[in-house]
Design a protein around this motif. Structure first.
Motif, PDB file in Angstrom:
ATOM      1  N   ASP A 159       5.108   0.086   7.764  1.00  0.00           N
ATOM      2  CA  ASP A 159       5.076  -1.211   7.489  1.00  0.00           C
ATOM      3  C   ASP A 159       4.278  -1.657   6.105  1.00  0.00           C
ATOM      4  OD1 ASP A 159       2.521  -0.320   7.782  1.00  0.00           O
ATOM      5  OD2 ASP A 159       2.050  -1.476   9.441  1.00  0.00           O
ATOM      6  N   ALA A 160       4.591  -0.373   5.241  1.00  0.00           N
ATOM      7  CA  ALA A 160       4.260  -0.344   3.646  1.00  0.00           C
ATOM      8  C   ALA A 160       5.114   0.244   3.169  1.00  0.00           C
ATOM      9  CB  ALA A 160       2.716   0.035   3.618  1.00  0.00           C
ATOM     10  N   PRO A 161       5.192   0.209   1.644  1.00  0.00           N
ATOM     11  CA  PRO A 161       5.837   1.357   1.031  1.00  0.00           C
ATOM     12  C   PRO A 161       5.557   2.979   1.256  1.00  0.00           C
ATOM     13  CG  PRO A 161       5.404  -0.455  -0.459  1.00  0.00           C
ATOM     14  CD  PRO A 161       4.679  -0.791   0.797  1.00  0.00           C
ATOM     15  N   VAL A 162       6.389   3.709   1.059  1.00  0.00           N
ATOM     16  CA  VAL A 162       5.936   5.080   1.368  1.00  0.00           C
ATOM     17  C   VAL A 162       6.020   5.816  -0.233  1.00  0.00           C
ATOM     18  CG1 VAL A 162       6.414   7.305   2.586  1.00  0.00           C
ATOM     19  CG2 VAL A 162       6.642   5.243   3.664  1.00  0.00           C
ATOM     20  N   GLU A 163       4.881   6.525  -0.499  1.00  0.00           N
ATOM     21  CA  GLU A 163       4.991   6.984  -1.623  1.00  0.00           C
ATOM     22  C   GLU A 163       5.553   8.627  -1.785  1.00  0.00           C
ATOM     23  OE1 GLU A 163       1.668   9.220  -4.031  1.00  0.00           O
ATOM     24  OE2 GLU A 163       1.456   6.822  -4.325  1.00  0.00           O
ATOM     25  N   ARG A 164       5.276   9.191  -0.539  1.00  0.00           N
ATOM     26  CA  ARG A 164       5.810  10.557  -0.410  1.00  0.00           C
ATOM     27  C   ARG A 164       5.465  11.038   1.203  1.00  0.00           C
ATOM     28  NH1 ARG A 164       1.126  11.366  -3.403  1.00  0.00           N
ATOM     29  NH2 ARG A 164      -0.165  13.132  -2.723  1.00  0.00           N
ATOM     30  N   LEU A 165       5.986  11.918   1.472  1.00  0.00           N
ATOM     31  CA  LEU A 165       6.162  12.240   2.739  1.00  0.00           C
ATOM     32  C   LEU A 165       5.982  13.949   2.815  1.00  0.00           C
ATOM     33  CD1 LEU A 165       7.688  11.141   6.217  1.00  0.00           C
ATOM     34  CD2 LEU A 165       7.815  13.796   5.500  1.00  0.00           C
ATOM     35  N   TRP A 166       5.043  14.533   3.580  1.00  0.00           N
ATOM     36  CA  TRP A 166       5.222  16.064   3.421  1.00  0.00           C
ATOM     37  C   TRP A 166       4.750  16.505   4.890  1.00  0.00           C
ATOM     38  CZ3 TRP A 166      -0.024  17.855   4.011  1.00  0.00           C
ATOM     39  CH2 TRP A 166      -1.314  16.880   3.482  1.00  0.00           C
ATOM     40  N   TYR A 167       5.189  17.814   4.813  1.00  0.00           N
ATOM     41  CA  TYR A 167       5.053  18.630   6.389  1.00  0.00           C
ATOM     42  C   TYR A 167       4.147  19.824   6.092  1.00  0.00           C
ATOM     43  CZ  TYR A 167       6.959  21.856   9.732  1.00  0.00           C
ATOM     44  OH  TYR A 167       7.232  23.015  10.476  1.00  0.00           O
ATOM     45  N   ALA A 168       3.455  20.177   7.401  1.00  0.00           N
ATOM     46  CA  ALA A 168       2.752  21.627   7.257  1.00  0.00           C
ATOM     47  C   ALA A 168       2.595  21.819   8.837  1.00  0.00           C
ATOM     48  CB  ALA A 168       1.651  21.498   6.617  1.00  0.00           C
ATOM     49  N   SER A 169       2.683  23.196   9.053  1.00  0.00           N
ATOM     50  CA  SER A 169       2.358  23.680  10.295  1.00  0.00           C
ATOM     51  C   SER A 169       1.498  24.950  10.330  1.00  0.00           C
ATOM     52  CB  SER A 169       3.854  23.820  11.129  1.00  0.00           C
ATOM     53  OG  SER A 169       3.436  24.596  12.174  1.00  0.00           O
ATOM     54  N   PRO A 170       0.658  25.160  11.356  1.00  0.00           N
ATOM     55  CA  PRO A 170      -0.080  26.363  11.319  1.00  0.00           C
ATOM     56  C   PRO A 170       0.678  27.461  12.160  1.00  0.00           C
ATOM     57  CG  PRO A 170      -0.715  24.871  13.054  1.00  0.00           C
ATOM     58  CD  PRO A 170       0.160  24.025  12.278  1.00  0.00           C
ATOM     59  N   ASP A 171       1.762  27.123  12.710  1.00  0.00           N
ATOM     60  CA  ASP A 171       2.864  28.103  13.179  1.00  0.00           C
ATOM     61  C   ASP A 171       3.812  28.593  12.281  1.00  0.00           C
ATOM     62  OD1 ASP A 171       1.636  27.762  15.861  1.00  0.00           O
ATOM     63  OD2 ASP A 171       2.608  25.654  15.821  1.00  0.00           O
ATOM     64  N   ASP A 172       3.854  28.152  11.102  1.00  0.00           N
ATOM     65  CA  ASP A 172       4.722  28.733   9.993  1.00  0.00           C
ATOM     66  C   ASP A 172       3.972  29.792   9.183  1.00  0.00           C
ATOM     67  OD1 ASP A 172       6.539  27.099  10.314  1.00  0.00           O
ATOM     68  OD2 ASP A 172       6.195  25.400   8.872  1.00  0.00           O
TER      69      ASP A 172
ATOM     70  N   LEU B 283       0.746  -1.400   0.043  1.00  0.00           N
ATOM     71  CA  LEU B 283       0.019   0.149   0.043  1.00  0.00           C
ATOM     72  C   LEU B 283       0.841   1.174  -0.059  1.00  0.00           C
ATOM     73  CD1 LEU B 283      -2.842   1.417   0.219  1.00  0.00           C
ATOM     74  CD2 LEU B 283      -2.344   1.188   2.884  1.00  0.00           C
ATOM     75  N   ALA B 284       0.519   2.131  -0.947  1.00  0.00           N
ATOM     76  CA  ALA B 284       1.464   3.285  -1.136  1.00  0.00           C
ATOM     77  C   ALA B 284       0.495   4.363  -0.198  1.00  0.00           C
ATOM     78  CB  ALA B 284       1.507   3.907  -2.231  1.00  0.00           C
ATOM     79  N   LEU B 285       1.559   4.940   0.880  1.00  0.00           N
ATOM     80  CA  LEU B 285       1.168   5.602   1.812  1.00  0.00           C
ATOM     81  C   LEU B 285       1.661   7.244   1.785  1.00  0.00           C
ATOM     82  CD1 LEU B 285       1.519   3.695   5.215  1.00  0.00           C
ATOM     83  CD2 LEU B 285      -0.442   3.701   3.928  1.00  0.00           C
ATOM     84  N   CYS B 286       0.976   8.133   2.097  1.00  0.00           N
ATOM     85  CA  CYS B 286       1.210   9.441   2.147  1.00  0.00           C
ATOM     86  C   CYS B 286       1.424   9.836   3.580  1.00  0.00           C
ATOM     87  CB  CYS B 286       0.595  10.063   1.494  1.00  0.00           C
ATOM     88  SG  CYS B 286       1.043  11.942   1.530  1.00  0.00           S
ATOM     89  N   LEU B 287       2.317  10.115   4.219  1.00  0.00           N
ATOM     90  CA  LEU B 287       2.660  10.250   5.696  1.00  0.00           C
ATOM     91  C   LEU B 287       2.858  11.620   6.014  1.00  0.00           C
ATOM     92  CD1 LEU B 287       5.186   7.640   6.380  1.00  0.00           C
ATOM     93  CD2 LEU B 287       2.864   7.435   6.571  1.00  0.00           C
ATOM     94  N   LEU B 288       1.968  12.212   6.618  1.00  0.00           N
ATOM     95  CA  LEU B 288       1.838  13.708   6.892  1.00  0.00           C
ATOM     96  C   LEU B 288       2.446  13.893   8.422  1.00  0.00           C
ATOM     97  CD1 LEU B 288      -0.514  13.075   5.161  1.00  0.00           C
ATOM     98  CD2 LEU B 288      -1.021  15.296   5.545  1.00  0.00           C
ATOM     99  N   LEU B 289       3.347  14.908   8.545  1.00  0.00           N
ATOM    100  CA  LEU B 289       3.720  15.672   9.888  1.00  0.00           C
ATOM    101  C   LEU B 289       3.141  16.845  10.034  1.00  0.00           C
ATOM    102  CD1 LEU B 289       7.470  14.281   9.861  1.00  0.00           C
ATOM    103  CD2 LEU B 289       5.799  13.256  10.836  1.00  0.00           C
ATOM    104  N   LEU B 290       1.983  17.114  10.716  1.00  0.00           N
ATOM    105  CA  LEU B 290       1.510  18.339  11.137  1.00  0.00           C
ATOM    106  C   LEU B 290       2.020  18.618  12.273  1.00  0.00           C
ATOM    107  CD1 LEU B 290      -2.254  17.361   9.585  1.00  0.00           C
ATOM    108  CD2 LEU B 290      -0.048  18.201   8.383  1.00  0.00           C
ATOM    109  N   THR B 291       2.551  19.710  12.347  1.00  0.00           N
ATOM    110  CA  THR B 291       3.247  19.923  13.654  1.00  0.00           C
ATOM    111  C   THR B 291       2.988  21.236  14.277  1.00  0.00           C
ATOM    112  OG1 THR B 291       5.287  21.152  12.831  1.00  0.00           O
ATOM    113  CG2 THR B 291       5.551  18.911  12.956  1.00  0.00           C
ATOM    114  N   PHE B 292       2.901  21.200  15.779  1.00  0.00           N
ATOM    115  CA  PHE B 292       2.454  22.506  16.532  1.00  0.00           C
ATOM    116  C   PHE B 292       3.668  22.655  17.329  1.00  0.00           C
ATOM    117  CE2 PHE B 292      -1.308  20.260  15.197  1.00  0.00           C
ATOM    118  CZ  PHE B 292      -2.314  21.123  14.762  1.00  0.00           C
ATOM    119  N   LEU B 293       4.838  22.827  16.753  1.00  0.00           N
ATOM    120  CA  LEU B 293       6.170  22.992  17.496  1.00  0.00           C
ATOM    121  C   LEU B 293       6.473  24.464  17.275  1.00  0.00           C
ATOM    122  CD1 LEU B 293       7.975  19.902  16.099  1.00  0.00           C
ATOM    123  CD2 LEU B 293       6.469  19.978  18.298  1.00  0.00           C
ATOM    124  N   TRP B 294       5.748  25.421  18.202  1.00  0.00           N
ATOM    125  CA  TRP B 294       6.198  26.839  17.929  1.00  0.00           C
ATOM    126  C   TRP B 294       7.069  27.443  18.439  1.00  0.00           C
ATOM    127  CZ3 TRP B 294       1.499  25.749  20.726  1.00  0.00           C
ATOM    128  CH2 TRP B 294       1.580  26.507  21.982  1.00  0.00           C
TER     129      TRP B 294
END
Length: 529
Positions: A511-524, A5-16
């Motif tokens: 535990d599956a192939p990763v198609e892409r990973l992206w990041y976004a934050s409301p503190d940026d 399964l191709a997964l899109c992994l998101l890191l939505l961070t609140f590390l302000w």
């Protein structure tokens, strides 16, 4: 056959951290509605202190959908676009302000979403001022729409708890406030112009002392002939058992309200106690059983009056009795948070459990935090939004709920308004990976580790909380920074925000192939993925 399964992994961070930006050119973009129904045209109003042209890039998650452009004339521009009729779906809008030579002068962003019904993503707010002569209905709804508030609870609009519509105009409520039904109706109409639902506050069992004296056998009794009271000589608790005289009377009041106003549904309150009592015949009444039965009758009534757009909400005060009311015919699970749920990490746990009990229904959290506690507001919203929940807090212009009696709201400072709007933009922009079409994945939260930082703990401080959600072909990992905060309780003022964290080595087991990973934050400054 084994499939990957191709997964899109998101890191939505609140590390302000704390940042100050010099601003010479101002630009503001506002959607004209709180949400859009499939087939409606999105209109964005841009105001700028200078500049010749604006360019807008519309994005769905990390995908660019289209680019719009319009000239700036007398400090204003107007952008229009009709999305495909796909719902529910949230979009981000990134704006560039250009001079006559194409030089970038300033940037800003906003968001909007397309929903079939507002309750799919209930960014629920409040109104509490209904005095005669209120003349800012359109300005009020414009303010709510810029935060994407798409439903408003009209709190204490009624004449009496047992007689909702007034006998005259204007009228005085049970607390002595002068109110106007004409004001209420103007606010409802203005809300509808911007696709904002209007929900009337009601109470499932509250009645005035005068009404009780006329109907003493309708009450709920604690012992003998002594009825339960709420407040000193304020309200008497009535027996809401379906088929009882009080329940029949109250449902009749609901019907009258829906017949004589344009309210969109019914919001039903309770007071958290009592949990049981006896009726006038001495029979035991369990409110944990009565509440869902009454809700179902109310929902059938509202659906008969409002059709597919009908909405009924019920307040699970102190999270009680959420296990009974969440599976009932409420359209969202609404929880007013009190002790013992005072820790920051109680908020995502309440949301997750309510989502499970409600079979995936939206969850609205009423946690009252004064806006003069900006660190508390920001952390609470981060935890609630990352869990796929919504926070009842906005509505009256510039205000934030600060007390269970809604008229005692607090006013937001400009920096709190800006931060809160950024968080609501982020919530809408990424709702398809934060809430809609996703489920909690606590097992996956343990798969993320940060070198030198504690993550796998129930504590509400000195850690980075990891909240994982799973959707179709995607996993979302939200990181909320609780390092260095001065306390663990959301309802006690924090002296400072989290200690900023930078350059963190993050390890994520998959535990599956990763198609892409992206990041976004409301503190940026730039929220795009």
């Amino acid at each position: 056959m084994k499939r990957s399964l191709a997964l899109c992994l998101l890191l939505l961070t609140f590390l302000w951290g704390n940042a100050v930006y010099a601003v010479e050119t101002t630009i503001l973009v506002l959607p004209d509605k709180a949400f859009y129904r499939p087939g409606e045209t999105v209109t964005l109003h841009v105001s700028a202190s200078t500049g010749a042209r604006v360019e807008a890039t519309i994005r769905y998650l990390d995908e660019t959908i289209t680019t719009l452009s319009a000239p700036v004339a007398e400090g204003a521009a107007r952008l229009e676009w009709q999305p495909e009729p796909l719902a529910p779906r949230g979009y981000g809008v990134d704006i560039r302000l250009l001079d006559a030579d194409g030089l970038e002068l300033a940037t800003t962003s906003t968001a909007f979403d397309v929903l079939e019904r507002w309750i799919q993503a209930p960014r629920y707010g409040f109104l509490s001022e209904f005095k005669p002569g209120r003349d800012n209905a359109d300005e009020t709804m414009s303010w709510a729409a810029q935060y994407h508030v798409n439903g408003l609870q009209f709190y204490d609009w009624q004449y009496r708890h047992e007689t909702l519509l007034p006998p005259s105009e204007p009228y005085v409520d049970v607390l002595g406030r002068e109110l106007s039904l004409e004001t209420v109706k103007r606010l409802i109409d203005a809300a509808h112009e911007r696709n904002i639902a209007a929900m009337p506050y009601t109470a499932i069992y509250g009645a005035s002392m005068a009404f009780y004296r006329e109907h003493p056998d309708w009450a709920l009794f604690s012992s003998g002939e002594r009825p339960f009271e709420f407040g000193e000589n304020f309200l008497i608790i009535m027996d809401p058992t379906p088929g009882s005289p009080w329940a029949t009377h109250l449902l009749g009041e609901f019907a009258r309200v829906l017949d004589e106003t344009a309210f969109d549904g019914i919001h039903i309150d309770q007071y958290g106690a009592p949990m049981r009592g006896r009726n006038s015949a001495g029979e035991m009444v369990s409110l944990e059983q009565v509440f869902p039965a009454f809700i179902n009758e109310a929902a059938a009534l509202v659906e008969a009056k409002r059709g597919d757009d009908s909405v009924v909400l019920f307040n699970a005060v102190r999270n009680w009795p959420v296990a009974a009311v969440a599976p009932s015919d409420v359209d969202a699970v609404y929880i007013e948070v009190w002790d013992p749920y005072r820790h920051f990490m109680d908020l995502p746990r309440l949301v997750s459990r309510a989502q499970e009990l409600g079979g995936g229904k939206p969850v609205i959290i009423a946690a009252y935090i004064h806006p003069d506690r900006p660190h508390n507001v920001r952390l609470a919203n981060a935890l609630i939004f990352a869990s796929g929940g919504y926070h009842l807090e906005l509505g009256e212009p510039g205000a934030m709920l600060a007390d269970p009696y809604f008229p005692q709201f607090g006013m937001m400072a400009p920096d709190v308004q800006a931060t809160t709007r950024a968080y609501y933009d982020f919530l809408v922009r990424y709702e398809n990976v934060l809430a809609l079409g996703t489920t909690g994945a606590p097992d996956r939260a343990a798969a993320l580790a940060i070198e030198g930082v504690m993550t796998n703990t129930r504590r509400s401080r000195d850690r980075v909380a990891v909240i994982a959600r799973r959707g179709e072909g995607r996993e979302t990992f939200s990181l909320i920074n609780l390092m260095g905060i001065g306390g663990e309780l959301w309802d006690e003022p924090l002296p400072n925000g989290p200690t900023p964290l930078r350059d963190l080595p993050v390890q994520l087991r998959v535990d599956a192939p990763v198609e892409r990973l992206w990041y976004a934050s409301p503190d940026d400054r730039d929220p795009q993925a």
